[in-house]
Design an enzyme around this catalytic site. Structure first.
Site, mmCIF file in Angstrom:
data_model
loop_
_atom_site.group_PDB
_atom_site.id
_atom_site.type_symbol
_atom_site.label_atom_id
_atom_site.label_comp_id
_atom_site.label_asym_id
_atom_site.label_seq_id
_atom_site.Cartn_x
_atom_site.Cartn_y
_atom_site.Cartn_z
ATOM 1 C CB SER A 90 66.110 -39.068 38.183
ATOM 2 O OG SER A 90 66.180 -37.909 38.978
HETATM 3 N N1 SAH Z 1 63.110 -37.069 42.587
HETATM 4 C C1 SAH Z 1 62.416 -36.381 41.546
HETATM 5 C C2 SAH Z 1 63.362 -35.671 40.595
HETATM 6 C C3 SAH Z 1 63.190 -34.245 40.783
HETATM 7 S S1 SAH Z 1 64.231 -33.161 39.885
HETATM 8 C C4 SAH Z 1 61.452 -37.266 40.777
HETATM 9 O O1 SAH Z 1 61.463 -38.485 40.972
HETATM 10 O O2 SAH Z 1 60.683 -36.718 39.996
HETATM 11 C C5 SAH Z 1 64.818 -32.182 41.218
HETATM 12 C C6 SAH Z 1 63.795 -31.462 42.045
HETATM 13 O O3 SAH Z 1 64.509 -30.766 43.060
HETATM 14 C C7 SAH Z 1 62.988 -30.406 41.294
HETATM 15 O O4 SAH Z 1 61.627 -30.653 41.439
HETATM 16 C C8 SAH Z 1 63.401 -29.094 41.962
HETATM 17 O O5 SAH Z 1 62.362 -28.138 42.038
HETATM 18 C C9 SAH Z 1 63.819 -29.573 43.343
HETATM 19 N N2 SAH Z 1 64.725 -28.679 44.070
HETATM 20 C C10 SAH Z 1 65.740 -27.932 43.591
HETATM 21 N N3 SAH Z 1 66.329 -27.239 44.589
HETATM 22 C C11 SAH Z 1 65.671 -27.550 45.738
HETATM 23 C C12 SAH Z 1 65.795 -27.157 47.098
HETATM 24 N N4 SAH Z 1 66.726 -26.282 47.512
HETATM 25 N N5 SAH Z 1 64.944 -27.691 47.997
HETATM 26 C C13 SAH Z 1 63.971 -28.565 47.625
HETATM 27 N N6 SAH Z 1 63.807 -28.978 46.361
HETATM 28 C C14 SAH Z 1 64.639 -28.483 45.412
#
Ligand code: SAH
Length: 226
Positions: free
Chosen positions: A72
């Site tokens: 993000s």
């Molecule tokens: N906070 C992260 C941003 C990640 S983007 C950072 O700083 O990099 C969102 C993430 O959520 C992705 O890696 C995706 O695989 C995960 N995600 C999506 N659905 C999910 C679920 N049901 N449970 C756990 N993780 C999930």
């Protein structure tokens, strides 16, 4: 990888200065909580992305982290952290245990780790959990616990949480998660599909107050694990 991260950390002066500029920009964008700004000024964001993207790490943009996912942008990480700590006031509360859903590359978890005693972070993509766990170990982020699992189920064994931060968008508030919030606890998430709004729910006893804030753009929360 340990060596390469250390080497990359070594060109630290440039990144410390760049981070300082990022913090000034966050201030201009309206982030007021000094504790959050200090955390953003410390976590080496460039070490959470591939080396090829390193020079862009402090730009106000989301960047790819593989597996079709993105880290993000700095503003939204700071904004969600601020909302997890408090409302619109300028001083927030210290956080005990925090649940993050969507570990990704671990950047947001590391920032939250500066603001909380402990962060449990769920990620549905196993390969990403492994890679990020190793990165966090190398960077000595010791109070973030990466877990492979479906965030929709939350992490009952670690509840109650002072805050739950969801880093992926969903069409409705996952009500099952609300029970894992402690008294005064807050859930911060992007609500919606194509059009998303940042949403904060706060628990008072069995009541929840909901606030809808600005428009945001996140990858979708997906069911199950991969
Ligand atoms: N906070 C992260 C941003 C990640 S983007 C950072 O700083 O990099 C969102 C993430 O959520 C992705 O890696 C995706 O695989 C995960 N995600 C999506 N659905 C999910 C679920 N049901 N449970 C756990 N993780 C999930």
């Amino acid at each position: 990888m340990a060596e390469s991260l250390n080497l990359r950390a070594g060109i630290g002066m440039t990144s410390a200065r760049t981070r300082g500029r990022m913090v000034e920009r966050l201030r201009e964008q309206g982030i007021k909580d000094e504790i959050v700004l200090a955390a953003m000024g410390t976590v080496p964001r460039h070490l959470f992305v591939d080396q090829a993207l390193e020079s862009r790490a402090y730009e106000d943009t989301a960047l790819p982290i593989g597996f079709g996912q993105t880290i993000s942008n700095p503003y939204i990480v700071a904004r969600m952290a601020e909302l997890a700590r408090h409302g619109e006031a300028s001083q927030g509360r210290e956080l005990g245990r925090v649940l993050e859903i969507g570990l990704g590359c671990g950047y947001q978890a590391a920032v939250l780790g500066k603001l909380a005693r402990e962060v449990v972070s769920l990620e549905r993509i196993a390969a990403l959990v492994g890679k990020t766990r190793q990165r966090l170990r190398e960077l000595r982020v010791n109070n973030v616990k990466p877990k492979h699992g479906d965030g929709m189920a939350g992490a009952k064994d670690f509840a109650p949480f002072d805050a739950i931060v969801i880093a992926a968008a969903f069409a409705e508030v996952p009500h099952g998660l609300l029970a894992q919030l402690g008294e005064g606890g807050r859930l911060v998430m992007p609500l919606g599909n194509a059009t998303q709004t940042l949403c904060v729910l706060e628990r008072q006893g069995d009541q929840f107050t909901e606030r809808l804030l600005e428009g945001v753009k996140f990858v979708p929360l997906l069911p199950g694990v991969a």
